[in-house]
Design an enzyme around this catalytic site. Structure first.
Site, PDB file in Angstrom:
ATOM      1  N   THR A 460      29.514  53.267 -54.214  1.00 50.28           N
ATOM      2  CA  THR A 460      29.590  54.363 -53.557  1.00 50.28           C
ATOM      3  C   THR A 460      30.182  55.585 -54.772  1.00 50.28           C
ATOM      4  O   THR A 460      30.980  55.023 -55.466  1.00 50.28           O
ATOM      5  CB  THR A 460      30.193  54.429 -52.264  1.00 50.28           C
ATOM      6  OG1 THR A 460      31.955  54.273 -52.686  1.00 50.28           O
ATOM      7  CG2 THR A 460      29.939  53.316 -51.444  1.00 50.28           C
ATOM      8  N   ASP A 461      29.844  56.774 -54.317  1.00 50.51           N
ATOM      9  CA  ASP A 461      30.727  57.807 -54.885  1.00 50.51           C
ATOM     10  C   ASP A 461      32.265  57.831 -54.346  1.00 50.51           C
ATOM     11  O   ASP A 461      32.245  57.195 -53.347  1.00 50.51           O
ATOM     12  CB  ASP A 461      30.051  59.141 -54.922  1.00 50.51           C
ATOM     13  CG  ASP A 461      30.440  60.105 -56.055  1.00 50.51           C
ATOM     14  OD1 ASP A 461      31.532  59.797 -56.564  1.00 50.51           O
ATOM     15  OD2 ASP A 461      29.700  61.147 -56.585  1.00 50.51           O
ATOM     16  N   ALA A 462      32.852  58.581 -54.673  1.00 52.50           N
ATOM     17  CA  ALA A 462      34.305  58.664 -54.045  1.00 52.50           C
ATOM     18  C   ALA A 462      34.278  58.951 -52.531  1.00 52.50           C
ATOM     19  O   ALA A 462      33.548  59.778 -52.070  1.00 52.50           O
ATOM     20  CB  ALA A 462      34.915  59.877 -54.860  1.00 52.50           C
TER      21      ALA A 462
END
Length: 756
Positions: A460-462
């Protein structure tokens, strides 16, 4: 197979779902030259088709025992034979329809390569299946579900009845799961490495398994902090807040010494070594690397990034960025994309990847399914890639296929929804049910794993980004990302809470054991592909002496050369250049910034460098001060009206020979889009003075400023606030060297006046 409008994509996808196998649209395999021809209404020649048909056959042949459903027109027998040459067991399903039915369907289609006017030529070209060809013909005049049933029955009769009967209807519309193959790309593990993965997995407690799914953001360099993270949460990876290189390296060394399973240590080397440590070398932005004919700039950026981050002990790069900057209003990737076409992005991303791969580093390209269409920023709101399935495949899909084929090991998924892509795999999906890709199994499993064939690791992204957190409660979304198809979860918000949410998600069945173990095999496989399992702990991080390469003279020389190549003259319609101390000695210098951002750096610090370089060149420099700056310096009674009345006077031309405006407007993650924010209403620094003296506007960051300063007749994009870029710009303003940089039409922001 069949002519345009017969429903190859719709029926093919539904048949694939019933068979429980991947679906691939053959149009997505066309080279861009073919796509351009078709979009222009120009029929393809056989010379255009043969390489494409060979690729189609290769895709079918490499599908494995499970098989593959692929949509392809295959109108002539010779075309089908070209496919069979690569894949002899291919069964052709011909979707047949009368001209009236086909015409009605093509008339109502949008976003497709084939204009309806070409239907006649396709029908003339069509050669029906021969009696000796393995295939079945189905009439498309029937309802869709009947067509699918007849297709499945026909395939069963022609092909392998037992296999088909055993799988038809087994999966329905459930997300398909694609098991990892550790011996295949991008892992390419040998038997010993696979054995290490399996033995490590078998020896892990449930808590260790859950911990491996997390990548921690290290907000503290103290040993006590790291002890707590590693002992309590057993994380699989880390990213740290940049600091001095020596402190960063020691921090990583300590972390690796305290973990039972070697860590993936990530950095964000989007600009070379800068961003990974305070003293790293800024080489170029992605846009800068795409703003010169020399594609080797991107490779040099990757090389420096690899050498400097590896010296720190990092082994995972959250780069390259493979977004396409279609929307000039988008400032999330305006400087972080290589450009506004798939071709430039693919070319430069491959160069970056090849350069950084010379070091012991794996890459995570980002941000799937692709940023650059919406103007909004996922840090503060969910954004959307609204391209149709066909258009996405021609653009972003092309980029991802190329990079996956090139060997990229991992993909970072953005909190970006893709409504048309989701509905392609989930027909009838309601607006309220559109999820960001991080929570969308149809995008992660059906598209990324299935159609694109990605076998590597997905992260995932942040997870603190509101583009994700607005979608559902955190206790639900944490495990939902893994269940949807992500393998690692980027950053805790509250470590104890998030860890428990993930553990509860497994215990409740949201994350199945199969999905958990598949993710863990990919995580451990990525570590094994780096050889981490073979290295003694003492060798996981280089010695202190390795830090000598960071910010080295050689790397700064590379940066200076790239700065000189990429300073770009966007326009000089009034012929203001050159400006020299001999012709325009007295310079009024204006500095524009977006104000302080989350980095807390002085937003106007670059202006001192500009002044120093101008004075070194022989100019007399007079720096403009806003009311706020003058008040901070001790002046009283200051307001913007007073500053304006003093600045905008009739003797301006007697005081100054030219005006230079240097803008360094930075920042994202705090607002949906970035534009120039002047110091006050009708601010005195706005270029009203273009009618008085020759005025040059220089951007040190964003490419879209002409929308806010269309009145300037001379505009330069220097790309960076580094001393190298500023010095190169001032040299070129004086005519000491030529402008070599290139630009795309995004700089004009779709407005006629910006070109004047």
């Amino acid at each position: 197979m069949g002519v345009s409008g017969c429903g190859k994509t719709t029926i093919g996808d539904l048949v694939a779902r019933e068979l429980g196998v991947p679906f691939l649209d053959g149009d997505s395999l066309h080279p861009v030259e073919n796509v351009a021809k078709m979009a222009a209404g120009t029929p393809l020649t056989d010379e255009d088709r043969w390489p494409w048909l060979a690729t189609v056959g290769t895709e079918l042949a490499s599908a494995g025992e499970g098989g593959l459903v692929l949509a392809c027109s295959a109108l002539r027998r010779s075309y089908r034979e070209a496919i069979r040459k690569q894949a002899p067991d291919t069964i052709f399903l011909h979707l047949h329809g009368s001209k009236e039915v086909l015409w009605a369907r093509t008339e109502g289609r949008t976003g497709h390569f084939m204009p309806p006017a070409l239907l006649e030529s396709q029908l003339a070209t069509l050669e029906p299946l021969g009696a000796d060809e393995a295939g079945v013909v189905v009439d498309i005049a029937s309802p869709v579900q009947q067509v699918v049933r007849e297709a499945l029955a026909g395939i069963a009769a022609v092909g392998r009845p037992a296999d088909v009967a055993g799988t038809a209807g087994a999966t329905g519309t459930r997300p398909r799961q694609f098991a990892v193959d550790l011996k295949a790309a991008p892992f390419n593990l040998d038997g010993d490495a696979v054995a290490w993965v399996e033995a490590t997995l078998a020896g892990m407690s449930l808590e260790e398994k859950i911990g491996q799914l997390f990548i921690n953001h290290n907000n503290d360099y103290s040993p006590e902090y790291l002890d707590g993270v590693l002992e309590n949460f057993h994380v699989g990876g880390m990213r740290y807040r940049p600091g001095p290189s020596a402190a960063v390296q020691e921090h990583i060394r300590y972390a690796q010494s305290k973990t039972r399973i070697p860590l993936l240590v990530a950095s964000n080397p989007e600009m070379g070594g800068a961003g990974s440590c305070d003293d790293g070398t800024f080489v170029s932005t992605h846009l800068q690397a795409g703003s010169h004919p020399d594609k080797g700039i991107a490779r040099q950026m990757g090389q420096v990034a690899g050498v400097e981050t590896a010296a720190l002990g990092c082994n995972w790069a959250f780069a390259p960025i493979v977004d396409i900057h279609y929307n000039w209003r988008n400032t999330v990737i305006s400087t972080r994309s290589f450009g506004n076409t798939p071709e430039i992005v693919v070319e430069r991303a491959k160069e970056y990847f090849d350069g950084i791969s010379e070091s012991p580093t794996v890459c995570a390209m980002k941000h799937f399914p692709g940023d650059g269409v919406d103007e909004r920023d996922q840090h503060v709101v969910t954004s959307y890639n609204t391209f149709s399935y066909k258009e996405w495949n021609r653009t972003y899909g092309h980029v991802y296929r190329e990079m996956i084929g090139h060997g990229v090991q991992s993909i970072m998924v953005g909190h970006i929804g893709a409504p048309e892509l989701s509905r392609h795999f989930r027909p009838g999906l309601a607006d309220a049910d559109i999820r960001p890709a991080t929570l969308a199994p149809e995008l992660l499993q059906d598209l990324l794993r299935g159609e694109l064939g990605f076998n590597g690791l997905v992260l995932t992204d942040a997870s603190q980004m509101v583009g994700l957190t607005q979608a559902m409660k955190r206790k639900d979304l944490v495990p939902a990302t893994i269940a949807a198809g992500c393998d690692m979860f980027l950053f805790f918000r509250n470590p104890a809470e998030d860890f428990q949410y993930m553990l509860d998600g497994f215990k409740s069945g949201v994350i199945t054991e199969q999905r958990l173990h598949d993710a863990l095999r990919r995580i451990l496989g990525l570590k094994a592909s780096l050889g981490l399992h073979r290295k003694p702990v003492s060798e996981l991080v280089p010695p202190v002496e390795a830090l000598d390469v960071i910010g080295s003279e050689a790397h700064r020389a590379i940066a200076a050369d790239i700065a000189d190549k990429t300073v770009t003259l966007v326009k000089d319609t009034a012929g203001n250049l050159p400006i020299t101390p001999e012709t325009h000695r007295r310079i009024r210098l204006y500095g524009i910034s977006g104000g302080a951002d989350f980095t807390r750096a002085d937003p106007l610090a670059y202006l001192d460098t500009v002044k120093e370089e101008l004075e070194a060149a022989g100019f007399e420099v007079h720096v403009f001060k806003t009311a706020e700056q003058r008040e901070a310096a001790g002046e009283t009674g200051m307001n913007f009206m007073r500053v304006l009345s003093e600045e905008a006077t009739g003797d301006y031309v007697d005081r100054y020979d030219a005006a230079l405006v240097f803008a360094n407007v930075k920042g994202f993650a705090q607002e949906a889009a970035i534009r120039i924010k002047w110091s006050s209403p009708m601010a005195a620094e706005i270029p009203w003075y273009v009618t008085e003296v020759p005025t040059v506007f220089v951007s040190l960051n964003q490419p879209n400023h002409l929308i806010d300063v269309p009145m300037v007749k001379t505009a330069i994009h220097a790309h960076a606030g580094s001393r190298e870029a500023i010095r190169a710009t001032i040299d070129k303003i004086q005519g000491k060297s030529g402008f070599q940089g290139t630009f795309n039409d995004n700089v004009f922001c779709g407005s006629f006046d910006t070109r004047l």
